[in-house]
Design an enzyme around this catalytic site. Structure first.
Site, mmCIF file in Angstrom:
data_model
loop_
_atom_site.group_PDB
_atom_site.id
_atom_site.type_symbol
_atom_site.label_atom_id
_atom_site.label_comp_id
_atom_site.label_asym_id
_atom_site.label_seq_id
_atom_site.Cartn_x
_atom_site.Cartn_y
_atom_site.Cartn_z
ATOM 1 C CG ASN A 137 5.976 -5.688 3.669
ATOM 2 O OD1 ASN A 137 7.144 -6.254 4.031
ATOM 3 N ND2 ASN A 137 4.979 -5.418 2.963
ATOM 4 C CB CYS A 197 -5.538 -6.991 -4.478
ATOM 5 S SG CYS A 197 -6.613 -7.481 -5.170
#
Ligand code: PLP
Length: 378
Positions: A146, A322
């Site tokens: 991805n 994150c």
């Protein structure tokens, strides 16, 4: 300002026809599929009809299709369900360190519970080049990465098949985008609705008939006791429509997106910003990852660049994730040998049929100006 969306690997907008199916289903099918009265039976019928459609499109049997809430749940079910089915034996897995966190964090958890994991090394572009001698119970690999678009080589998949070990594939970034070319025969495959213009909050786990797997959820007997909980019928119906549309359009979309990928690659190479591609040339054309100003002496702040592009109307992704409130360089980019800086200054753009050559030209122009502005401020 019209925004230009170049982050389709993160998520995609709902297709209008999928939206229509969802609205119609919410309106016309209020029953609980487990109820035996007419309202319930109608919903049950619609779910089974959707399952049959999806199975036919994926070349599998309807009984092999299990609806989940996301690909994350599908991956957890495959990896943990296998673990629970094997206890009290020591459970062994084979994977790589460039997998999605849904796989890696689950494997970390299973390792803490006593499993053994063999991580196969990857090349400069995240490609697995050989399978080690070690024999394991379950393999888990992504078909398309991805972050950088690397495709699992057919030869590696063939080697895995020869081992006669179980295989789970994460097919999230492959479905409706690249030819599955035999990958669809794996024992377990995870898919997600929201990457193919379908609804968020729905996924599929394909489970080969006769394969032992403990369920993660207990409760009702939904999904042939594979996954308890009242089925989300409108998402299931929407997902069936989204898969149908994405497969019908796959060939044209692939050609269109391949053209955009070539265009952006050559335009980026024409810029005076020392751009390095982190995506292989033979990867999925839907994903292009590159590092701007790739020499440490010529640094640029990747986060600030994303924000600058955002303020000009471009949605792109970066080479950081994150984690616990702070931005960490991407584990994939670090694994393929980038420095912290090179990973943090990486951008990922990901395309769809709806993107145009004009959008790409405008992106490259704004990127160029943003980098020049940032450098003039240093
Ligand atoms: N696997 C891959 C390769 C992905 O790209 C994603 C989503 O980013 C997932 C798994 C998780 O999918 P979901 O959002 O359906 O949980």
């Amino acid at each position: 300002m019209n925004r230009i969306y170049l982050d389709h690997a993160a998520t995609t907008p709902i297709h209008p026809k999928v939206q229509e199916v969802i609205n119609r289903t919410i309106h016309n099918f209020p029953g609980n599929p487990s109820s035996i009265h007419d309202d319930g039976r109608k919903v049950k019928f619609l779910i089974e009809e959707s399952r049959e459609k999806i199975a036919a499109l994926l070349g599998r049997e309807p009984a092999e299709i299990v609806f989940t809430s996301s690909a994350t749940e599908s991956i957890n079910t495959a990896l943990k369900g296998y673990f629970f089915s094997q206890l009290p034996k020591t459970v062994t897995y084979r994977s790589s360190k460039v997998e999605h966190h849904a796989t890696l964090h689950t494997l970390n958890y299973l390792q803490e519970k006593g499993s053994q994991i063999v991580f196969e090394p990857v090349s400069q572009f995240g490609e697995i080049s050989k399978i080690s001698e070690a024999s394991v119970g379950l393999n888990s690999f992504m078909i398309v990465n991805n972050e950088i678009g690397t495709i699992l080589p057919q030869g590696i998949f063939a080697q895995l098949l020869d081992r006669h070990e179980l295989i789970h594939l994460d097919g999230v970034q492959a479905l409706g985008k690249i030819d599955l070319l035999g990958f669809e025969t794996a024992d377990f495959i995870s898919f997600s609705g929201h990457k193919i213009n379908g609804p968020k909050g729905i996924g599929i786990l394909v489970i080969k008939s006769g394969t032992e797997l403990e369920p993660l959820f207990h409760g009702g007997s939904q999904e042939r006791n594979r996954r308890a909980g009242t089925e989300s019928v409108y998402q299931i119906a929407g997902l069936a429509e989204a898969i149908k549309i994405s497969l019908e359009n796959q060939k044209n979309t692939f050609e269109h997106v391949s053209g955009l990928n070539r265009l952006v690659r050559s335009a980026l190479l024409g810029l005076p910003h020392n751009i390095n591609f982190n995506s292989p040339e033979n990867g999925s054309p839907f994903i292009l990852n590159f590092t701007v100003s790739s020499h440490d002496a010529d640094k640029i702040d990747g986060e600030a660049l994303i924000m600058a592009l955002d303020s000009k109307g471009f949605s792109v992704s970066n080479g950081s994730a994150c984690a616990s409130g702070s931005f960490e360089p991407s584990h994939v980019l670090m694994e393929i040998g980038l420095t912290d800086y090179q990973a943090q200054a990486a951008l990922r753009i990901s395309f769809a049929e709806s993107n145009t050559a004009e959008e790409i030209e405008s992106f490259v122009d704004v990127l160029d100006k943003s980098i020049k502005r940032m450098k003039s401020l240093i």
